[in-house]
Design an enzyme around this catalytic site. Structure first.
Site, PDB file in Angstrom:
ATOM      1  N   GLY A   1      -2.379  13.888 -34.124  1.00  0.00           N
ATOM      2  CA  GLY A   1      -2.346  15.284 -33.694  1.00  0.00           C
ATOM      3  C   GLY A   1      -2.185  15.366 -32.189  1.00  0.00           C
ATOM      4  O   GLY A   1      -2.624  14.464 -31.464  1.00  0.00           O
TER       5      GLY A   1
ATOM      6  N   GLN B   1      -2.006  18.806 -23.811  1.00  0.00           N
ATOM      7  CA  GLN B   1      -2.133  17.356 -23.560  1.00  0.00           C
ATOM      8  C   GLN B   1      -0.895  16.783 -22.865  1.00  0.00           C
ATOM      9  O   GLN B   1      -0.949  15.674 -22.330  1.00  0.00           O
ATOM     10  CB  GLN B   1      -2.414  16.602 -24.860  1.00  0.00           C
ATOM     11  CG  GLN B   1      -3.792  16.933 -25.446  1.00  0.00           C
ATOM     12  CD  GLN B   1      -4.031  16.173 -26.733  1.00  0.00           C
ATOM     13  OE1 GLN B   1      -3.655  16.625 -27.805  1.00  0.00           O
ATOM     14  NE2 GLN B   1      -4.648  15.009 -26.645  1.00  0.00           N
TER      15      GLN B   1
ATOM     16  N   GLU C   1      -7.761  19.900 -32.664  1.00  0.00           N
ATOM     17  CA  GLU C   1      -6.589  20.314 -31.861  1.00  0.00           C
ATOM     18  C   GLU C   1      -6.751  21.736 -31.338  1.00  0.00           C
ATOM     19  O   GLU C   1      -6.363  22.040 -30.203  1.00  0.00           O
ATOM     20  CB  GLU C   1      -5.301  20.198 -32.677  1.00  0.00           C
ATOM     21  CG  GLU C   1      -4.966  18.794 -33.160  1.00  0.00           C
ATOM     22  CD  GLU C   1      -4.960  17.747 -32.062  1.00  0.00           C
ATOM     23  OE1 GLU C   1      -4.648  18.079 -30.906  1.00  0.00           O
ATOM     24  OE2 GLU C   1      -5.295  16.578 -32.354  1.00  0.00           O
TER      25      GLU C   1
ATOM     26  N   HIS D   1      -8.586  21.953 -28.171  1.00  0.00           N
ATOM     27  CA  HIS D   1      -7.774  21.675 -26.976  1.00  0.00           C
ATOM     28  C   HIS D   1      -7.199  22.967 -26.392  1.00  0.00           C
ATOM     29  O   HIS D   1      -7.067  23.103 -25.183  1.00  0.00           O
ATOM     30  CB  HIS D   1      -6.600  20.749 -27.329  1.00  0.00           C
ATOM     31  CG  HIS D   1      -6.941  19.292 -27.365  1.00  0.00           C
ATOM     32  ND1 HIS D   1      -7.384  18.598 -26.260  1.00  0.00           N
ATOM     33  CD2 HIS D   1      -6.884  18.384 -28.374  1.00  0.00           C
ATOM     34  CE1 HIS D   1      -7.586  17.322 -26.598  1.00  0.00           C
ATOM     35  NE2 HIS D   1      -7.299  17.165 -27.871  1.00  0.00           N
TER      36      HIS D   1
HETATM   37 NI    NI Z   1      -7.462  15.373 -28.929  1.00  0.00          NI
END
Ligand code: NI
Length: 169
Positions: free
Chosen positions: A46, A51, A137, A140
């Site tokens: 993922g 990121q 995710e 994030h």
């Molecule tokens: Ni992560």
């Protein structure tokens, strides 16, 4: 498609809150293609756009087992509509916190709403690894990392270990 650099802790960009996507167009699909390629190369299961330094509410995922054909999934503007009261522990890792794994407890099942690669709305139930991964995710997108659920000591130790690895690389 291109492989992008994955940010690692303690990069402050990872703490940014991502904003909703206005339209799922070819430019966004190009971003999702890059994210998928970057995730496969890492390798990981993922990846959230932040990121790779893009603060948009976009996630890619592939939970296929090694012997199975790839099953890429794309999530734009994901929302949790419902989460179960019962929780389950899972030993999580993160491409932005390389080589660190620790147990996090999250709702065992969730109901999700998101836009897919074509921009169509999907409502779906998730459980097991799927539920773990989408919640990880989606954190994030709020600037939250799985190590934020650990004790201060464990978190500091994890960040210090990653810093050391980055210096050595
Ligand atoms: Ni992560």
């Amino acid at each position: 498609m291109a492989i992008r650099d994955i940010l690692v802790v303690p990069d402050p960009v990872l703490k940014q809150v991502s904003t909703p996507v206005e339209v799922v167009d070819d430019a966004l699909r190009a971003l999702m293609d890059d994210m998928l390629e970057t995730m496969y190369a890492a390798p990981g299961i993922g990846l959230a756009a932040i990121q790779i330094g893009v603060p948009k509410q976009v996630i890619v995922m592939d939970l296929a087992r090694p012997e199975e054909p790839p099953q890429p999934q794309y999530f734009v503007n994901p929302e949790i509509l419902w989460a179960s009261e019962d929780t389950a522990p899972y030993e999580e890792g993160c491409l932005s916190v390389p080589d660190i794994y620790d147990e996090v407890e999250r709702p065992a099942r969730v109901k999700l709403k998101y836009l897919n690669y074509q921009g169509q709305e999907v409502v779906e139930d998730a459980e097991g690894l799927y539920a773990v991964c989408i919640q990880h995710e989606m954190d994030h997108l709020k600037g939250v990392l799985f190590i934020d659920y650990l004790s201060r000591l464990k978190r500091d130790r994890a960040v210090a270990k990653v810093k050391k690895q980055v210096r050595a690389a």
